[in-house]
Design a protein around this motif. Structure first.
Motif, PDB file in Angstrom:
ATOM      1  N   ASP A  23     -32.717   9.212  16.445  1.00 17.94           N
ATOM      2  CA  ASP A  23     -31.784  10.108  17.116  1.00 17.94           C
ATOM      3  C   ASP A  23     -31.567  11.352  16.262  1.00 17.94           C
ATOM      4  O   ASP A  23     -30.559  11.496  15.579  1.00 17.94           O
ATOM      5  N   VAL A  24     -32.527  12.274  16.311  1.00 15.42           N
ATOM      6  CA  VAL A  24     -32.495  13.460  15.459  1.00 15.42           C
ATOM      7  C   VAL A  24     -31.244  14.306  15.694  1.00 15.42           C
ATOM      8  O   VAL A  24     -30.606  14.730  14.729  1.00 15.42           O
ATOM      9  N   PRO A  25     -30.834  14.571  16.948  1.00 16.11           N
ATOM     10  CA  PRO A  25     -29.604  15.362  17.120  1.00 16.11           C
ATOM     11  C   PRO A  25     -28.384  14.734  16.443  1.00 16.11           C
ATOM     12  O   PRO A  25     -27.565  15.442  15.859  1.00 16.11           O
ATOM     13  N   LEU A  26     -28.281  13.439  16.470  1.00 21.14           N
ATOM     14  CA  LEU A  26     -27.173  12.767  15.797  1.00 21.14           C
ATOM     15  C   LEU A  26     -27.300  12.903  14.286  1.00 21.14           C
ATOM     16  O   LEU A  26     -26.321  13.160  13.590  1.00 21.14           O
ATOM     17  N   LEU A  27     -28.507  12.770  13.775  1.00 24.30           N
ATOM     18  CA  LEU A  27     -28.731  12.898  12.332  1.00 24.30           C
ATOM     19  C   LEU A  27     -28.408  14.301  11.842  1.00 24.30           C
ATOM     20  O   LEU A  27     -27.722  14.469  10.838  1.00 24.30           O
ATOM     21  N   ILE A  28     -28.894  15.326  12.533  1.00 26.23           N
ATOM     22  CA  ILE A  28     -28.651  16.689  12.065  1.00 26.23           C
ATOM     23  C   ILE A  28     -27.187  17.086  12.254  1.00 26.23           C
ATOM     24  O   ILE A  28     -26.693  17.966  11.560  1.00 26.23           O
ATOM     25  N   GLY A  29     -26.505  16.410  13.156  1.00 27.44           N
ATOM     26  CA  GLY A  29     -25.082  16.680  13.331  1.00 27.44           C
ATOM     27  C   GLY A  29     -24.304  16.435  12.053  1.00 27.44           C
ATOM     28  O   GLY A  29     -23.324  17.128  11.765  1.00 27.44           O
ATOM     29  N   GLY A  30     -24.744  15.472  11.267  1.00 27.94           N
ATOM     30  CA  GLY A  30     -24.101  15.199   9.988  1.00 27.94           C
ATOM     31  C   GLY A  30     -24.291  16.311   8.973  1.00 27.94           C
ATOM     32  O   GLY A  30     -23.483  16.489   8.071  1.00 27.94           O
ATOM     33  N   CYS A  31     -25.340  17.083   9.121  1.00 27.93           N
ATOM     34  CA  CYS A  31     -25.628  18.193   8.202  1.00 27.93           C
ATOM     35  C   CYS A  31     -24.910  19.470   8.627  1.00 27.93           C
ATOM     36  O   CYS A  31     -24.553  20.306   7.794  1.00 27.93           O
ATOM     37  N   GLN A  32     -24.740  19.615   9.933  1.00 28.94           N
ATOM     38  CA  GLN A  32     -24.223  20.860  10.480  1.00 28.94           C
ATOM     39  C   GLN A  32     -22.795  21.176  10.064  1.00 28.94           C
ATOM     40  O   GLN A  32     -22.434  22.348   9.961  1.00 28.94           O
ATOM     41  N   GLY A  33     -22.000  20.172   9.794  1.00 23.85           N
ATOM     42  CA  GLY A  33     -20.621  20.412   9.407  1.00 23.85           C
ATOM     43  C   GLY A  33     -20.493  21.269   8.160  1.00 23.85           C
ATOM     44  O   GLY A  33     -19.604  22.102   8.053  1.00 23.85           O
ATOM     45  N   CYS A  34     -21.397  21.093   7.222  1.00 22.80           N
ATOM     46  CA  CYS A  34     -21.363  21.876   5.972  1.00 22.80           C
ATOM     47  C   CYS A  34     -22.415  22.979   5.955  1.00 22.80           C
ATOM     48  O   CYS A  34     -22.143  24.099   5.531  1.00 22.80           O
ATOM     49  N   HIS A  35     -23.630  22.660   6.390  1.00 18.88           N
ATOM     50  CA  HIS A  35     -24.747  23.580   6.249  1.00 18.88           C
ATOM     51  C   HIS A  35     -24.916  24.510   7.445  1.00 18.88           C
ATOM     52  O   HIS A  35     -25.809  25.357   7.433  1.00 18.88           O
ATOM     53  N   GLY A  36     -24.094  24.374   8.463  1.00 23.85           N
ATOM     54  CA  GLY A  36     -24.167  25.248   9.625  1.00 23.85           C
ATOM     55  C   GLY A  36     -25.069  24.699  10.712  1.00 23.85           C
ATOM     56  O   GLY A  36     -25.904  23.832  10.473  1.00 23.85           O
ATOM     57  N   VAL A  37     -24.885  25.224  11.909  1.00 26.78           N
ATOM     58  CA  VAL A  37     -25.594  24.727  13.085  1.00 26.78           C
ATOM     59  C   VAL A  37     -27.113  24.778  12.906  1.00 26.78           C
ATOM     60  O   VAL A  37     -27.817  23.865  13.299  1.00 26.78           O
ATOM     61  N   SER A  38     -27.613  25.830  12.296  1.00 26.83           N
ATOM     62  CA  SER A  38     -29.064  25.929  12.113  1.00 26.83           C
ATOM     63  C   SER A  38     -29.498  25.623  10.681  1.00 26.83           C
ATOM     64  O   SER A  38     -30.657  25.814  10.337  1.00 26.83           O
ATOM     65  N   GLY A  39     -28.550  25.171   9.849  1.00 25.70           N
ATOM     66  CA  GLY A  39     -28.881  24.872   8.452  1.00 25.70           C
ATOM     67  C   GLY A  39     -28.848  26.097   7.565  1.00 25.70           C
ATOM     68  O   GLY A  39     -29.352  26.078   6.446  1.00 25.70           O
ATOM     69  N   GLN A  40     -28.215  27.177   8.041  1.00 24.27           N
ATOM     70  CA  GLN A  40     -28.213  28.454   7.331  1.00 24.27           C
ATOM     71  C   GLN A  40     -27.307  28.488   6.112  1.00 24.27           C
ATOM     72  O   GLN A  40     -27.416  29.385   5.282  1.00 24.27           O
ATOM     73  N   GLY A  41     -26.405  27.535   5.964  1.00 26.84           N
ATOM     74  CA  GLY A  41     -25.498  27.527   4.825  1.00 26.84           C
ATOM     75  C   GLY A  41     -24.471  28.642   4.919  1.00 26.84           C
ATOM     76  O   GLY A  41     -24.298  29.271   5.953  1.00 26.84           O
ATOM     77  N   GLY A  42     -23.776  28.873   3.823  1.00 27.38           N
ATOM     78  CA  GLY A  42     -22.776  29.932   3.756  1.00 27.38           C
ATOM     79  C   GLY A  42     -21.541  29.474   3.031  1.00 27.38           C
ATOM     80  O   GLY A  42     -21.289  28.270   2.924  1.00 27.38           O
ATOM     81  N   HIS A  43     -20.771  30.426   2.517  1.00 31.41           N
ATOM     82  CA  HIS A  43     -19.522  30.135   1.799  1.00 31.41           C
ATOM     83  C   HIS A  43     -19.740  29.154   0.651  1.00 31.41           C
ATOM     84  O   HIS A  43     -18.977  28.208   0.465  1.00 31.41           O
TER      85      HIS A  43
END
Length: 97
Positions: A23-43
């Motif tokens: 379930d890739v969307p579920l897995l990447i959802g765990g990353c998006q909270g910190c690293h951003g929706v596309s993994g762009q990072g910031g702050h």
């Protein structure tokens, strides 16, 4: 009722290992909270999108998991993923080959 609510809260905050491995969307959802929706990072949070090859991404996650790479929370987070899930995350976030 209290037990049911407690169980729901536990499942909602459970480690990523409880996510289905495919379930890739579920897995990447765990990353998006910190690293951003596309993994762009910031702050102060680094970008994870297209910065590393798949092998480098996997090696970084293993290093975080083994406490061989300094991190604030990634050591704890990375230990919640299975090797298969880390490979799926790498396929999603790694540089195109």
């Amino acid at each position: 009722m209290k037990l049911r609510l407690s169980l729901c809260l536990l499942l909602a905050t459970a480690s990523p290992a409880f996510a289905q491995a495919t379930d890739v969307p579920l897995l990447i959802g765990g990353c998006q909270g910190c690293h951003g929706v596309s993994g762009q990072g910031g702050h102060g949070i680094p970008s994870i999108k297209a910065n590393h090859s798949r092998d480098e991404f996997i090696a970084l996650m293993r290093a975080f998991s083994a406490n061989e790479r300094p991190a604030t929370v990634m050591g704890r987070i990375s230990r919640g993923y299975t090797p298969e899930q880390i490979a799926l995350l790498a396929a999603h976030y790694a540089r195109p080959q």
